[in-house]
Design an enzyme around this catalytic site. Sequence first.
Site, short mmCIF file in Angstrom:
data_model
loop_
_atom_site.label_atom_id
_atom_site.label_comp_id
_atom_site.label_asym_id
_atom_site.label_seq_id
_atom_site.Cartn_x
_atom_site.Cartn_y
_atom_site.Cartn_z
N THR A 134 0.76 -1.37 -0.08
CA THR A 134 0.02 -0.22 -0.01
C THR A 134 0.87 1.27 -0.14
OG1 THR A 134 -1.37 1.32 1.45
CG2 THR A 134 -0.16 -0.25 2.44
N GLU A 136 -0.07 3.63 1.74
CA GLU A 136 0.24 4.14 3.06
C GLU A 136 1.64 3.88 3.68
OE1 GLU A 136 -2.30 5.79 4.56
OE2 GLU A 136 -1.55 5.55 6.70
N TYR A 158 -1.35 0.41 10.71
CA TYR A 158 -1.51 -0.15 9.49
C TYR A 158 -0.40 -0.29 8.57
CZ TYR A 158 -3.66 -0.85 4.89
OH TYR A 158 -3.84 -1.31 3.35
N LYS A 162 1.98 -3.30 7.43
CA LYS A 162 2.20 -3.48 5.77
C LYS A 162 3.40 -3.49 5.45
CE LYS A 162 -2.03 -4.14 4.03
NZ LYS A 162 -2.49 -5.48 2.95
P1 NAP Z 1 -11.49 -4.72 2.32
O1 NAP Z 1 -12.52 -4.68 1.32
O2 NAP Z 1 -11.50 -4.14 3.58
O3 NAP Z 1 -11.13 -6.21 2.15
C1 NAP Z 1 -10.30 -7.06 3.38
C2 NAP Z 1 -10.51 -8.47 3.29
O4 NAP Z 1 -9.91 -8.88 4.06
C3 NAP Z 1 -11.96 -8.87 3.52
O5 NAP Z 1 -12.24 -9.93 2.48
C4 NAP Z 1 -11.84 -9.25 4.82
O6 NAP Z 1 -12.99 -10.01 5.43
C5 NAP Z 1 -10.71 -10.05 4.81
N1 NAP Z 1 -10.05 -10.00 6.14
C6 NAP Z 1 -9.87 -9.20 7.20
N2 NAP Z 1 -9.19 -9.60 8.20
C7 NAP Z 1 -9.11 -11.13 8.18
C8 NAP Z 1 -8.48 -12.09 8.94
N3 NAP Z 1 -8.28 -11.94 10.20
N4 NAP Z 1 -8.44 -13.16 8.25
C9 NAP Z 1 -9.12 -13.39 7.00
N5 NAP Z 1 -9.62 -12.55 6.21
C10 NAP Z 1 -9.68 -11.36 6.64
O7 NAP Z 1 -9.97 -4.31 1.36
P2 NAP Z 1 -9.65 -3.95 -0.16
O8 NAP Z 1 -9.74 -2.57 -0.49
O9 NAP Z 1 -10.31 -4.96 -0.98
O10 NAP Z 1 -8.16 -4.26 -0.05
C11 NAP Z 1 -7.58 -5.43 -0.34
C12 NAP Z 1 -5.95 -5.41 0.15
O11 NAP Z 1 -5.31 -4.43 -0.43
C13 NAP Z 1 -5.99 -5.23 1.72
O12 NAP Z 1 -4.90 -5.73 2.03
C14 NAP Z 1 -5.85 -3.79 1.77
O13 NAP Z 1 -5.03 -3.34 3.15
C15 NAP Z 1 -4.87 -3.29 0.56
N6 NAP Z 1 -4.58 -2.38 -0.09
C16 NAP Z 1 -6.13 -1.56 -0.46
C17 NAP Z 1 -6.20 -0.30 -1.21
C18 NAP Z 1 -7.30 0.27 -1.50
O14 NAP Z 1 -7.21 1.34 -1.61
N7 NAP Z 1 -8.28 -0.34 -1.43
C19 NAP Z 1 -4.88 0.24 -1.54
C20 NAP Z 1 -3.46 -0.42 -1.01
C21 NAP Z 1 -3.55 -1.63 -0.65
P3 NAP Z 1 -14.39 -9.52 5.68
O15 NAP Z 1 -15.22 -9.31 4.39
O16 NAP Z 1 -14.90 -10.82 6.53
O17 NAP Z 1 -14.10 -8.51 6.69
N1 GDD Z 2 -12.26 7.13 6.68
C1 GDD Z 2 -12.56 8.50 6.60
N2 GDD Z 2 -13.70 8.88 6.81
N3 GDD Z 2 -11.47 9.20 5.92
C2 GDD Z 2 -11.84 10.43 5.94
C3 GDD Z 2 -12.88 10.96 6.56
C4 GDD Z 2 -14.05 10.45 6.91
O1 GDD Z 2 -14.90 10.68 7.28
N4 GDD Z 2 -12.69 12.52 6.45
C5 GDD Z 2 -11.55 12.64 6.05
N5 GDD Z 2 -10.95 11.54 5.85
C6 GDD Z 2 -9.40 11.41 5.20
C7 GDD Z 2 -8.58 10.53 6.02
O2 GDD Z 2 -8.16 11.41 7.26
C8 GDD Z 2 -7.72 10.28 4.86
O3 GDD Z 2 -6.88 11.37 4.99
C9 GDD Z 2 -8.41 10.18 3.74
O4 GDD Z 2 -9.58 10.95 3.96
C10 GDD Z 2 -8.49 8.93 3.15
O5 GDD Z 2 -9.11 8.16 4.10
P1 GDD Z 2 -9.55 6.61 3.77
O6 GDD Z 2 -10.58 6.69 2.59
O7 GDD Z 2 -9.90 5.92 4.95
O8 GDD Z 2 -8.29 6.07 3.14
P2 GDD Z 2 -6.83 5.96 3.37
O9 GDD Z 2 -6.28 6.59 2.39
O10 GDD Z 2 -6.64 6.06 4.92
O11 GDD Z 2 -6.63 4.38 3.53
C11 GDD Z 2 -6.90 3.69 2.11
O12 GDD Z 2 -6.03 3.57 1.12
C12 GDD Z 2 -4.58 2.79 1.49
C13 GDD Z 2 -3.85 3.21 0.40
O13 GDD Z 2 -3.16 4.40 0.54
C14 GDD Z 2 -7.25 2.09 2.71
O14 GDD Z 2 -7.80 1.51 1.74
C15 GDD Z 2 -6.02 1.35 2.84
O15 GDD Z 2 -6.29 -0.07 3.21
C16 GDD Z 2 -5.05 1.71 1.76
O16 GDD Z 2 -3.94 1.09 2.19
#
Ligand code: NAP
Ligand code: GDD
Length: 345
Positions: A134, A136, A158, A162
């Site tokens: 990520t 992050e 987190y 990671k």
């Molecule tokens: P998500 O929607 O939160 O999905 C996370 C998945 O992990 C869900 O299937 C969840 O199951 C499962 N999980 C959580 N804890 C677990 C555990 N203890 N054992 C087994 N399964 C578990 O995340 P996503 O957005 O699809 O992201 C996929 C991956 O990419 C994650 O690792 C995230 O950290 C990483 N990532 C995401 C982003 C982004 O912007 N989306 C960016 C960079 C990296 P449940 O459905 O039961 O909760």
């Molecule tokens: N969630 C959330 N809720 N974020 C908020 C809010 C709110 O009400 N208001 C402002 N934010 C700001 C957060 O402080 C952050 O700066 C930004 O919006 C994005 O927040 P999220 O959407 O929660 O995403 P993230 O960037 O913290 O994390 C996501 O992206 C990562 C990749 O950079 C997640 O998907 C992580 O799993 C992923 O690794």
Amino acid sequence: MAKKVALIFGVTGQDGSYLSEFLIKKKYIVHGVKRRSSSINTQRVDHIYQDPHESKKNFILHYGDMTDATSISKLISMIKPNEIYNLAAQSHVAVSFEIPEYTANADALGTLRILEAIKFHGLEKKSKFYQAGTSEMYGKVQSVPQNEKTNFYPLSPYGVAKLYAHWITINYRQAYGIFAANGILFNHESPRRGETFVTKKIVSALCKIKVGLQKKLFLGNISSKRDWGHAKDYVVAMWKILQQKKPDDFVIATGKQYSIKQFVNLVCKEIKLDITWKGKGLREKAFSKDGKILIECDNRYIRPLDVNTLLGNASKARKKLKWKPAHNINQLIKDMVSAEFKSIN
Ligand code: NAP
Ligand code: GDD
């Protein structure tokens, strides 16, 4: 030719569901790991499971948990997959400040558990491994834009967990010759995004405000900037990373960034909701035409530390993987808004 077999940890999440669809279209047999929960957590993949052509044959779900080495090891030895995608994680940054130990266990040690199982069962040459890294991990960014050579400086439990997963993946690649690769993915969203991530929260609330089902939206830091792509494009990159001759690490991003406030404005434009911003910093509020407060800050959404800016440079992926995003921010918003209105009506 025998079908390729993939094992997806985190199959029930946003990315897991799109990746399953993508791999099934490519004629893979997909095994997915879901965890036990008290209410149904398979909504994002139920349509695949219930499809009479795919169910039981090409899409198989198993129980397992990233904190449970035995279940991980048992599944890997039983399935002997060609490709393993580790998408499972406690993926909410703000929540990681509340449950840091669990986040480290699932996100950092969970990755180690998969790698150990590959090694223990002698699957180093059989099972390729993808780790969901990520942006992050860049946290307090050390240069702009961020690429594979940018130093990491995580700002959340987190991000730190990671980062362990990132390095242990490289370590097992170098020490044991496992095809283990990291995707360093910047934020990616979709109609299937979890409800508490900011894009989904904004789209959902503003659409409801538009049709009179909600009065106000409370947000945290609206000045932070993110590089947002569409999850459908990003799962293609995951697959491409595992099709390379050699395992390597890749940044996946759009190269464009917007603040949370800009994202709000773009959504308002898409749904034709008139708002006017007044005030500064945490006192900034958005008003409707008739002077009602529609958006304001709530301290509950302010994190102990926040990543203020993320902007990726994916030129390595563009060159080596021949990957580029098919959606821009406006197409992403259109997709999210139209799904939201469908779900409301
Ligand atoms: P998500 O929607 O939160 O999905 C996370 C998945 O992990 C869900 O299937 C969840 O199951 C499962 N999980 C959580 N804890 C677990 C555990 N203890 N054992 C087994 N399964 C578990 O995340 P996503 O957005 O699809 O992201 C996929 C991956 O990419 C994650 O690792 C995230 O950290 C990483 N990532 C995401 C982003 C982004 O912007 N989306 C960016 C960079 C990296 P449940 O459905 O039961 O909760
Ligand atoms: N969630 C959330 N809720 N974020 C908020 C809010 C709110 O009400 N208001 C402002 N934010 C700001 C957060 O402080 C952050 O700066 C930004 O919006 C994005 O927040 P999220 O959407 O929660 O995403 P993230 O960037 O913290 O994390 C996501 O992206 C990562 C990749 O950079 C997640 O998907 C992580 O799993 C992923 O690794």
